[in-house]
Scaffold this active site. Structure first.
Site, PDB file in Angstrom:
ATOM      1  N   TYR A  22       0.464  -1.565  -0.215  1.00  0.00           N
ATOM      2  CA  TYR A  22       0.209  -0.186   0.118  1.00  0.00           C
ATOM      3  C   TYR A  22       0.420   1.256   0.117  1.00  0.00           C
ATOM      4  O   TYR A  22       0.257   2.293   0.058  1.00  0.00           O
ATOM      5  CB  TYR A  22      -0.743  -0.204   0.697  1.00  0.00           C
ATOM      6  CG  TYR A  22      -1.897  -0.931   1.526  1.00  0.00           C
ATOM      7  CD1 TYR A  22      -3.066  -1.024   0.244  1.00  0.00           C
ATOM      8  CD2 TYR A  22      -1.632  -2.195   1.758  1.00  0.00           C
ATOM      9  CE1 TYR A  22      -4.242  -2.261  -0.055  1.00  0.00           C
ATOM     10  CE2 TYR A  22      -2.527  -3.224   2.072  1.00  0.00           C
ATOM     11  CZ  TYR A  22      -3.817  -4.152   1.252  1.00  0.00           C
ATOM     12  OH  TYR A  22      -4.507  -4.571   0.916  1.00  0.00           O
ATOM     13  N   HIS A  97      -9.412   0.497  -6.482  1.00  0.00           N
ATOM     14  CA  HIS A  97      -8.478  -0.091  -5.403  1.00  0.00           C
ATOM     15  C   HIS A  97      -7.158  -0.177  -5.165  1.00  0.00           C
ATOM     16  O   HIS A  97      -6.428  -0.052  -6.635  1.00  0.00           O
ATOM     17  CB  HIS A  97      -8.596  -1.572  -5.652  1.00  0.00           C
ATOM     18  CG  HIS A  97      -9.894  -2.420  -5.399  1.00  0.00           C
ATOM     19  ND1 HIS A  97     -11.086  -2.559  -3.990  1.00  0.00           N
ATOM     20  CD2 HIS A  97     -11.342  -2.300  -5.892  1.00  0.00           C
ATOM     21  CE1 HIS A  97     -12.084  -3.053  -4.427  1.00  0.00           C
ATOM     22  NE2 HIS A  97     -11.965  -2.665  -5.638  1.00  0.00           N
TER      23      HIS A  97
END
EC number: 4.2.1.10
Length: 140
Positions: A22, A97
């Site tokens: 991330y 996403h």
């Protein structure tokens, strides 16, 4: 043009958790950059780890905003209720996403919300939010 970014569970930990997946930037820091890039938009940001709060927010903004960028986090793969909430509103939703959900565990390959969204952007890191904002801001 008024657009809100809604992030689901665990996305409050961006910059802290699983940096290899991330990245190392918090969403709050990135959101400030987005506001600087998209000065023609009135941008808002909301995050919750609670499914019902996400549904309530979708209901609240889903008839008056021009667009919603939505990252449902883990609820993407499990929540029929969020899918139903998106189906019930008028405002277009762009699904985002950060990681490529199709390159991860098999249970992440299925999104229950995609069919209710204008489209899905997956795997481009935080830049996916830029892409979604660009799409929503140019959609007639």
């Amino acid at each position: 043009m008024k657009i809100i970014i809604i992030n689901g569970p665990n996305l409050n930990l961006l910059g802290i958790r699983e940096k290899t997946v991330y990245g190392n930037e918090s969403f709050e820091t990135y959101f400030e950059k987005l506001k600087g890039k998209f000065t023609n938009l009135e941008l808002e940001y909301y995050q919750s780890n609670v499914e019902g709060e996400l549904i309530n927010k979708l209901h609240k903004v889903g008839f008056s905003y021009d667009g919603i960028v939505f990252n449902g986090g883990g609820y993407t793969h499990t929540s029929v209720a969020i899918s139903d909430a998106i189906a019930a509103i008028n405002t277009p939703v762009a699904e985002v996403h950060i990681s490529n959900i199709h390159a991860r565990e098999e249970f992440r390959h299925l999104s229950l919300i995609t069919k209710e969204c204008a489209g899905m952007i997956t795997g481009f890191g935080l830049m996916g939010y830029d892409m979604a904002l660009y799409y929503l801001s140019t959609k007639s």
